[in-house]
Write a protein that holds these residues in place. Structure first.
Motif, PDB file in Angstrom:
ATOM      1  N   ASN A  84     -43.553 -54.975  26.400  1.00 34.68           N
ATOM      2  CA  ASN A  84     -44.462 -54.542  27.641  1.00 34.68           C
ATOM      3  C   ASN A  84     -45.829 -54.253  27.253  1.00 34.68           C
ATOM      4  O   ASN A  84     -46.724 -54.466  27.821  1.00 34.68           O
ATOM      5  CB  ASN A  84     -43.649 -53.379  28.107  1.00 34.68           C
ATOM      6  CG  ASN A  84     -42.449 -53.785  29.088  1.00 34.68           C
ATOM      7  OD1 ASN A  84     -42.358 -55.064  29.045  1.00 34.68           O
ATOM      8  ND2 ASN A  84     -41.827 -52.827  29.424  1.00 34.68           N
ATOM      9  N   GLY A 104     -35.289 -57.516  32.889  1.00 39.02           N
ATOM     10  CA  GLY A 104     -35.479 -57.623  34.176  1.00 39.02           C
ATOM     11  C   GLY A 104     -35.830 -56.161  35.052  1.00 39.02           C
ATOM     12  O   GLY A 104     -36.628 -56.405  36.145  1.00 39.02           O
ATOM     13  N   TRP A 107     -39.757 -55.187  35.657  1.00 38.23           N
ATOM     14  CA  TRP A 107     -40.524 -55.995  36.274  1.00 38.23           C
ATOM     15  C   TRP A 107     -41.782 -55.245  36.974  1.00 38.23           C
ATOM     16  O   TRP A 107     -42.946 -55.509  36.962  1.00 38.23           O
ATOM     17  CB  TRP A 107     -40.013 -56.886  37.224  1.00 38.23           C
ATOM     18  CG  TRP A 107     -39.400 -55.829  38.559  1.00 38.23           C
ATOM     19  CD1 TRP A 107     -38.216 -55.416  38.526  1.00 38.23           C
ATOM     20  CD2 TRP A 107     -40.120 -55.672  39.737  1.00 38.23           C
ATOM     21  NE1 TRP A 107     -38.035 -54.600  39.816  1.00 38.23           N
ATOM     22  CE2 TRP A 107     -39.146 -54.610  40.397  1.00 38.23           C
ATOM     23  CE3 TRP A 107     -41.448 -55.537  40.108  1.00 38.23           C
ATOM     24  CZ2 TRP A 107     -39.668 -53.977  41.587  1.00 38.23           C
ATOM     25  CZ3 TRP A 107     -41.889 -54.972  41.462  1.00 38.23           C
ATOM     26  CH2 TRP A 107     -40.920 -54.250  42.017  1.00 38.23           C
ATOM     27  N   SER A 108     -41.467 -53.945  37.594  1.00 38.74           N
ATOM     28  CA  SER A 108     -42.344 -53.136  38.098  1.00 38.74           C
ATOM     29  C   SER A 108     -43.433 -52.772  37.006  1.00 38.74           C
ATOM     30  O   SER A 108     -44.710 -52.493  37.612  1.00 38.74           O
ATOM     31  CB  SER A 108     -41.623 -52.065  38.937  1.00 38.74           C
ATOM     32  OG  SER A 108     -40.936 -51.157  37.830  1.00 38.74           O
ATOM     33  N   ALA A 111     -45.776 -55.645  36.874  1.00 35.80           N
ATOM     34  CA  ALA A 111     -46.275 -56.125  37.952  1.00 35.80           C
ATOM     35  C   ALA A 111     -47.635 -54.966  38.415  1.00 35.80           C
ATOM     36  O   ALA A 111     -48.770 -55.186  38.771  1.00 35.80           O
ATOM     37  CB  ALA A 111     -45.548 -56.303  39.033  1.00 35.80           C
ATOM     38  N   LEU A 116     -48.569 -59.708  35.859  1.00 33.83           N
ATOM     39  CA  LEU A 116     -47.814 -60.876  36.390  1.00 33.83           C
ATOM     40  C   LEU A 116     -48.282 -61.514  37.682  1.00 33.83           C
ATOM     41  O   LEU A 116     -48.926 -60.668  38.554  1.00 33.83           O
ATOM     42  CB  LEU A 116     -46.462 -60.283  36.980  1.00 33.83           C
ATOM     43  CG  LEU A 116     -45.334 -59.615  35.748  1.00 33.83           C
ATOM     44  CD1 LEU A 116     -44.010 -59.173  36.546  1.00 33.83           C
ATOM     45  CD2 LEU A 116     -45.298 -60.258  34.609  1.00 33.83           C
ATOM     46  N   HIS A 138     -37.364 -59.703  42.614  1.00 36.23           N
ATOM     47  CA  HIS A 138     -38.026 -58.728  42.148  1.00 36.23           C
ATOM     48  C   HIS A 138     -39.438 -58.488  42.734  1.00 36.23           C
ATOM     49  O   HIS A 138     -40.074 -59.401  42.129  1.00 36.23           O
ATOM     50  CB  HIS A 138     -37.996 -58.195  40.752  1.00 36.23           C
ATOM     51  CG  HIS A 138     -36.368 -58.273  40.362  1.00 36.23           C
ATOM     52  ND1 HIS A 138     -35.445 -57.219  40.849  1.00 36.23           N
ATOM     53  CD2 HIS A 138     -35.701 -58.805  39.635  1.00 36.23           C
ATOM     54  CE1 HIS A 138     -34.301 -57.271  40.357  1.00 36.23           C
ATOM     55  NE2 HIS A 138     -34.554 -58.201  39.285  1.00 36.23           N
ATOM     56  N   TYR A 145     -42.482 -60.989  42.223  1.00 37.61           N
ATOM     57  CA  TYR A 145     -43.229 -61.122  41.068  1.00 37.61           C
ATOM     58  C   TYR A 145     -42.538 -61.765  39.825  1.00 37.61           C
ATOM     59  O   TYR A 145     -42.800 -62.060  38.997  1.00 37.61           O
ATOM     60  CB  TYR A 145     -43.766 -59.867  40.455  1.00 37.61           C
ATOM     61  CG  TYR A 145     -45.064 -59.416  41.315  1.00 37.61           C
ATOM     62  CD1 TYR A 145     -46.107 -59.621  40.971  1.00 37.61           C
ATOM     63  CD2 TYR A 145     -44.700 -58.640  42.372  1.00 37.61           C
ATOM     64  CE1 TYR A 145     -47.445 -59.449  41.571  1.00 37.61           C
ATOM     65  CE2 TYR A 145     -45.966 -58.341  43.145  1.00 37.61           C
ATOM     66  CZ  TYR A 145     -47.328 -58.710  42.665  1.00 37.61           C
ATOM     67  OH  TYR A 145     -48.405 -58.081  43.508  1.00 37.61           O
ATOM     68  N   ALA A 146     -40.998 -61.637  40.086  1.00 40.36           N
ATOM     69  CA  ALA A 146     -40.057 -61.997  39.003  1.00 40.36           C
ATOM     70  C   ALA A 146     -38.783 -62.569  39.893  1.00 40.36           C
ATOM     71  O   ALA A 146     -38.151 -62.007  40.690  1.00 40.36           O
ATOM     72  CB  ALA A 146     -39.934 -61.001  37.972  1.00 40.36           C
ATOM     73  N   GLN A 148     -34.527 -63.570  38.547  1.00 36.06           N
ATOM     74  CA  GLN A 148     -33.320 -63.720  37.445  1.00 36.06           C
ATOM     75  C   GLN A 148     -32.845 -64.904  37.419  1.00 36.06           C
ATOM     76  O   GLN A 148     -32.277 -65.059  38.671  1.00 36.06           O
ATOM     77  CB  GLN A 148     -32.339 -62.470  37.378  1.00 36.06           C
ATOM     78  CG  GLN A 148     -33.160 -61.025  37.050  1.00 36.06           C
ATOM     79  CD  GLN A 148     -32.181 -60.024  37.185  1.00 36.06           C
ATOM     80  OE1 GLN A 148     -32.485 -59.244  37.868  1.00 36.06           O
ATOM     81  NE2 GLN A 148     -31.289 -60.069  36.346  1.00 36.06           N
ATOM     82  N   GLY A 302     -35.670 -61.021  33.418  1.00 37.01           N
ATOM     83  CA  GLY A 302     -36.394 -61.459  34.446  1.00 37.01           C
ATOM     84  C   GLY A 302     -37.287 -62.542  33.792  1.00 37.01           C
ATOM     85  O   GLY A 302     -37.861 -62.699  32.664  1.00 37.01           O
ATOM     86  N   ALA A 304     -41.084 -64.443  34.781  1.00 37.23           N
ATOM     87  CA  ALA A 304     -42.481 -64.319  35.674  1.00 37.23           C
ATOM     88  C   ALA A 304     -43.244 -65.179  35.008  1.00 37.23           C
ATOM     89  O   ALA A 304     -43.405 -65.683  33.839  1.00 37.23           O
ATOM     90  CB  ALA A 304     -42.839 -63.261  35.633  1.00 37.23           C
TER      91      ALA A 304
END
Length: 418
Positions: A84, A104, A107-108, A111, A116, A138, A145-146, A148, A302, A304
Motif C-alpha cells: 500500500n 481486496g 481497496w478504499s 482509492a 486507483l 468495490h 475502483y476494484a 475480485q 482485488g 485494479a
C-alpha cells in the motif's frame, strides 16, 4: 462431513503445470519497474511469494501475451506489508504500475489516496459484467475502483495421519477441535498453526474465532471479544499453538503444517498447490468448527488499474483476459485453489467436484460474510483491521490480558466505526 486427500493424487498434475509455467519466468524486481513501460509493455504489481501463486502470475502473463502479440507483461513483486505505501507513494509522484493486485479489503485505502483509476467506463462496456455478484465489486462515491476475480476463505486443514494415530475424526465442533488438539499434543505433535500477526492478516485469521464467541463489528460486544481472545490464548497456554504465531504471516503457518507434525492449520483454499507440492502425508479440509455465531470472511485479492497507468486501456484488456475471463478464473482455481467469482465458472465441474474445495464452498454458503464488514466506513477499514490485529497479537503474545485487550480495542472501534 469429512473429506480427505492424498498428496500423491494431485502432485502429478501440479508438477506438469509447474513445468509448463516455469518457462514463463518469475516476478520482476520492484526497483526496476516503478512505472509502466512503452505501448507494448504492461507492469503488474503483486505481493505473492508462494510458488503456486507466482506461477499463476506467470500463467496470466503467458496467456495475455499469447492473445496480444508483441505485448510483454512485467510481474513485479512488492512485499505484502509495503504494497500500500509503495502504491500510494508512486501515485503521489505521478508514477506507478498499470495493474495492481492487492488485498481486496484495502481497496478504499488505495482509492482514497488517489492511487486507483475508476473502472466505470470499462465495466459499462464489459459483456460479461452480469456474471459477477455485487460483493466482488468495490467502490465509493458512485465509482467502481476494484474487482475480485476470485474468492478466498479460511478452512481447517488437518493431518489425516496424525488424526488416525490419535483415533479421532476431523472436528465439527469447537469442543471436538480442542479435544483433538489435546490428544495430538499428548502424542508428541503440535495442535494447530495460524497467524497472529499484528496487522490485517492477523485480523483476517482472528475474525472466525472472535465471531464464534459472539463478537461482530455492528455490536462491538467487549465481553465476547475478550472471550475470543482468551480462548485462543488458552491454546498457547495448553501448548496447542506456538507463541511464535505472533510473528507469522499466513505463509509460515502453512509451511509448518506441510512439514509435518502438526494436527491442524487454519488456512485458506489458496494453499492447495502448496499442500500438494510439500506435504508427504495424507491431509484434508473441513469447515472451521465454529459455534453458531461464527463467520468467515470472503476475501481474496482485488485487481485494479493504477491511477497513473501508462497503458490504461491495455491494463483493462489484461484484467478482462486474465482475472475476469472464464478460462482465466479456472487457471486460478487449478493452480491456487481459488473459487471463481464468475457465476458460470463457479459451476465448472473442476470446482464443484473438488474434494478440497467443497468444504470451502460449504463455508461460503453457510458462514461467509463480507470482507471488510459493510458497517465499517471505507475510510476506517485500514485502522479497524490494524487495531484488531494488534489487540489479537498482544493478547496471544501475553503482552496484554484478553479483557484489557478487548476493552482497549473496543474503545478504538467505537470511534472508528461510529
Amino acid at each position: 462431513m469429512t473429506t480427505q486427500f492424498t498428496r500423491r493424487a494431485m502432485v502429478g498434475a501440479t508438477a506438469v503445470l509447474a513445468l509448463t509455467l516455469a518457462a514463463c519466468g518469475g516476478g520482476g524486481d520492484a526497483d526496476d519497474a516503478a512505472t509502466g513501460g512503452d505501448s507494448n509493455e504492461l507492469t503488474v504489481w503483486h505481493y505473492f511469494s508462494e510458488d503456486n501463486q507466482v506461477a499463476l502470475m506467470d500463467a496470466y502473463a503467458e496467456k495475455f501475451s499469447a492473445e496480444h502479440e508483441g505485448v510483454t507483461v512485467n510481474n513485479v513483486f512488492q512485499p505484502y506489508d509495503q504494497m500500500n505505501s509503495k502504491v500510494v507513494s508512486a501515485a503521489g509522484a505521478g508514477q506507478g504500475p498499470d495493474v495492481i493486485v492487492f488485498n481486496g479489503a484495502e481497496w478504499s485505502t488505495l482509492a482514497m489516496a488517489g492511487a486507483l483509476a475508476p473502472l466505470d467506463d470499462h465495466w459499462a462496456d464489459f459483456e460479461d459484467a452480469d456474471q459477477f455478484p455485487d460483493a466482488v465489486l468495490h467502490g465509493m462515491d458512485g465509482s467502481t475502483y476494484a474487482v475480485q476475480g476470485y474468492v478466498n476463505l479460511l478452512g481447517l486443514w488437518y493431518n489425516a495421519d496424525i488424526l488416525e494415530e490419535i483415533g479421532v475424526e476431523p472436528p465439527t465442533t469447537m469442543e471436538e477441535l480442542e479435544s483433538a488438539m489435546a490428544a495430538a499434543v499428548e502424542a508428541g505433535h503440535r495442535g494447530i498453526t495460524l497467524s497472529a500477526l499484528p496487522q490485517s492478516q492477523g485480523e483476517w485469521q482472528a475474525y472466525p474465532w472472535l465471531s464464534s464467541a459472539g463478537f461482530d463489528y455492528e455490536n462491538l460486544d467487549e465481553a465476547a471479544l475478550a472471550e475470543g481472545f482468551g480462548r485462543v490464548r488458552g491454546w498457547i497456554d495448553e501448548g496447542y499453538l506456538s507463541q511464535e504465531a505472533v510473528t507469522w504471516d499466513q505463509t509460515v503457518p502453512f509451511q509448518q503444517f506441510t512439514a509435518g507434525g502438526v494436527a491442524f492449520a487454519e488456512n485458506g483454499n489458496w494453499q492447495m498447490g502448496a499442500a500438494a507440492a510439500d506435504a508427504d502425508f495424507e491431509y484434508g479440509v473441513v469447515p472451521l468448527p465454529l459455534d453458531e455465531s461464527g463467520q468467515v470472511y470472503l476475501g481474496g485479492e482485488g485487481q485494479a488499474i493504477g491511477a497513473n497507468a501508462q497503458n490504461p486501456d491495455l491494463a483493462w484488456e489484461y484484467l478482462r483476459s486474465t482475472y475476469l475471463d472464464y478460462d482465466g478464473q479456472l487457471l486460478a482455481q487449478e493452480n491456487v485453489g481459488s473459487i471463481p467469482s464468475r457465476a458460470d465458472a463457479s459451476q465448472e465441474e473442476s470446482v464443484t467436484a473438488d474434494e478440497l474445495l467443497q468444504p470451502f464452498a460449504q463455508t461460503l454458503n453457510e458462514r461467509g460474510t463480507n470482507y471488510p464488514a459493510s458497517v465499517i466506513p471505507p475510510e476506517a477499514v485500514a485502522d479497524v483491521q490494524a487495531a484488531v490485529g494488534q489487540a489479537w497479537s498482544a493478547a496471544l503474545a501475553g503482552q496484554t490480558d484478553p479483557e484489557a485487550a478487548a476493552a482497549q480495542v473496543v474503545g478504538q472501534l467505537q470511534g472508528l466505526i461510529n
